[in-house]
Write an enzyme that holds these catalytic residues in place. Structure first.
Site, short mmCIF file in Angstrom:
data_model
loop_
_atom_site.label_atom_id
_atom_site.label_comp_id
_atom_site.label_asym_id
_atom_site.label_seq_id
_atom_site.Cartn_x
_atom_site.Cartn_y
_atom_site.Cartn_z
N HIS A 94 5.20 2.57 2.35
CA HIS A 94 4.61 2.36 1.02
C HIS A 94 5.61 2.82 -0.03
O HIS A 94 6.28 3.84 0.13
CB HIS A 94 3.31 3.16 0.88
N ASP B 129 -10.07 4.10 -4.27
CA ASP B 129 -8.73 3.76 -4.77
C ASP B 129 -8.72 2.35 -5.36
O ASP B 129 -8.03 2.09 -6.35
CB ASP B 129 -7.68 3.87 -3.66
N ARG C 278 -6.44 2.98 -13.62
CA ARG C 278 -5.26 3.74 -14.06
C ARG C 278 -4.22 2.80 -14.68
O ARG C 278 -3.58 3.14 -15.66
CB ARG C 278 -4.64 4.48 -12.87
N SER D 236 -3.64 8.53 -4.44
CA SER D 236 -3.85 7.08 -4.31
C SER D 236 -3.14 6.56 -3.06
O SER D 236 -3.73 5.87 -2.23
CB SER D 236 -3.31 6.39 -5.57
N LYS E 27 -5.04 5.71 0.88
CA LYS E 27 -4.95 4.36 1.47
C LYS E 27 -4.28 4.40 2.83
O LYS E 27 -4.72 3.79 3.79
CB LYS E 27 -4.07 3.47 0.59
N1 URA Z 1 1.17 3.01 -5.23
C1 URA Z 1 -0.13 3.33 -5.05
O1 URA Z 1 -0.76 2.88 -4.12
N2 URA Z 1 -0.70 4.18 -5.93
C2 URA Z 1 -0.05 4.71 -6.96
O2 URA Z 1 -0.63 5.47 -7.70
C3 URA Z 1 1.31 4.37 -7.15
C4 URA Z 1 1.90 3.49 -6.25
#
Ligand code: URA
Length: 445
Positions: free
Chosen positions: A82, A161, A168, A183, A187
């Site tokens: 990620h 999320d 956000r 966040s 996930k």
């Molecule tokens: N990626 C995400 O999933 N969340 C964030 O807050 C920033 C990048």
């Protein structure tokens, strides 16, 4: 009453307890708290910050707001990557099929455009028919069959999320270390992983712009991963210029396809391979970095990675012919070349200004309800350090119409600066962070 009380307390600099975060995440996911109250709380959290205990509590509350993907009994280890978000960052689109073709399972849950950055889901949805809102049962089946899933947060998985991320993005509360950590890790932990690789972007186009904060974010996420038995490694990579050349949804898919078929830009390939090597090692299919890199190059050379992308697209309802014919992606109505206004060194290609231009051109969202135009974007061939002559092409504008072209021209005039002396850019990949510490891979601020 709960939300109002917590907004007040956070606004005044107080702490929110784990049970309160849990109640809040559950109630918000169940639509029992309105967006305006959550927006106020997020802004209070953004301004006042969360301590380490609160960050962990928020992560766990968001994780437990939904179900988890069942990855037990798969015939290969589930590992994911990620990024904290960047401009032109299409690495996920390349890496998921590449790594699945190399022997791991990749259950990737991504996001949409966030702040000035693009999102993997928006990029994928520019492929005609591509569906990202899979059920958990569909995701599990697909993982068994083709070892790779690219999906969104849904009402089933990471529902808190799903809503907070969109909120956000529209309320200028993205660039907060605890909110980013919660966040991302909520996930990723819902994906049932055996390992996670994080791409922490550095520099002016990142949500976190000092090395100290970038390392702090990496360490916080690694700590959360570790406490949930998910070994996590982070690489710090440059975002003081866009990654690759293409910025904008369908243009980035086209560049990702080029990468998967052996014709990707060098910086995109380097970051992809570096993150991919970490994934193969974490997943235990490789022990040597050199062999892992060679394996990834082979998957691209032999066409195995591109084949895997075709299978992924078909499995999620998209048109797999796009891999052989990117011309079936949405096409912009107005295309124009952008040239250098003077001779000199390209000093800066400022990612934030470019990301904001894409939003203004219609390729991203300023409000949660905005519908994006996948065809618009920029292909910027100029990189910091290049010498250019006056009138030399620096990039191509892909806009909806004349107004979009003018918007892009103005933005590029600000974003790309040309100077008499070259300016030192950040090293492409500078640090590797693990639970054991920080390794400096390349020096330079
Ligand atoms: N990626 C995400 O999933 N969340 C964030 O807050 C920033 C990048």
């Amino acid at each position: 009453m709960l939300a109002l009380r917590l907004i007040e307390r956070k606004r005044n600099g107080g702490r929110i307890e784990p049970a309160e975060w849990r109640a809040l995440a559950l109630a918000y996911a169940a639509d029992e708290i309105p967006d305006y109250q959550m927006a106020a709380l997020l802004m209070a959290a953004y301004l006042r910050g969360l301590d380490a205990t609160e960050t962990v509590a928020l992560t766990e509350a968001m994780l437990d707001s939904g179900a988890r993907l069942d990855t037990s009994g798969l015939d290969r280890p589930p590992v994911d990557k990620h990024s904290i978000g960047g401009v032109g960052d299409k690495v996920s689109v390349v890496l998921a099929p590449l790594i699945a073709s190399a022997g791991l399972a990749v259950p990737m849950m991504s996001g949409r455009g966030l702040g000035h950055t693009g999102g993997t889901l928006d990029k994928l949805e520019s492929i005609p028919g591509f569906r990202t809102n899979l059920t958990l049962a569909e995701a599990r089946r697909q993982l068994e069959q083709i070892h790779c899933v690219m999906m969104s947060q849904t009402k089933e998985i990471a529902p808190a999320d799903r809503k907070m991320y969109a909120l956000r993005s529209a309320t200028a509360t993205v660039d907060s270390i605890p909110l980013i950590a919660a966040s991302i890790m909520s996930k990723k932990l819902a994906e049932g992983l055996d390992g996670l690789v994080l791409d922490v972007k550095r520099g002016s186009g990142s949500f976190v712009t000092t090395l100290e904060d970038e390392l702090r974010l990496a360490k916080e996420m690694i700590g959360i991963g570790l406490s949930h038995d998910c070994p996590t490694v982070a690489l710090l990579t440059a975002m003081d210029r866009p990654l690759g050349r293409a910025v904008g949804n369908s243009l980035e898919i086209e560049e990702a396809i080029n990468a998967l078929t052996g014709d990707g830009p060098p910086d995109l390939m380097e970051v992809t391979y570096a993150l991919g090597v970490e994934m193969l090692i974490l997943g235990g299919v490789m022990t040597s970095r050199g062999e892992a890199r060679a394996r990834l190059e082979k998957q691209i050379r032999t066409g195995a990675a591109a084949e895997c992308f075709k299978r992924l697209i078909a499995a999620q309802g998209g048109d797999p012919r796009v891999v052989d014919d990117p011309g079936i992606l949405p096409q912009a109505g107005a295309v124009e070349i952008y040239t250098a206004p003077r001779r000199g060194f390209v000093a800066r290609v400022e990612p934030r200004a470019i990301g904001r231009a894409i939003i203004e051109m219609g390729g991203g969202r300023a409000q949660m309800e905005d519908v994006i135009d996948p065809s618009v974007g920029l292909v910027i061939t100029a990189k910091p350090g290049d010498w250019v002559e006056e009138g030399e092409p620096l990039g191509t504008i892909f806009a909806r119409d004349r107004v979009g072209v003018d918007t892009a021209r103005t933005a590029l005039g600000v974003a790309i600066t040309i100077a008499d002396v070259a300016v030192q850019a950040l090293p492409l990949i500078s640090h590797r962070v693990t639970s054991d510490g920080v390794e400096v891979l390349a020096a330079g601020e």
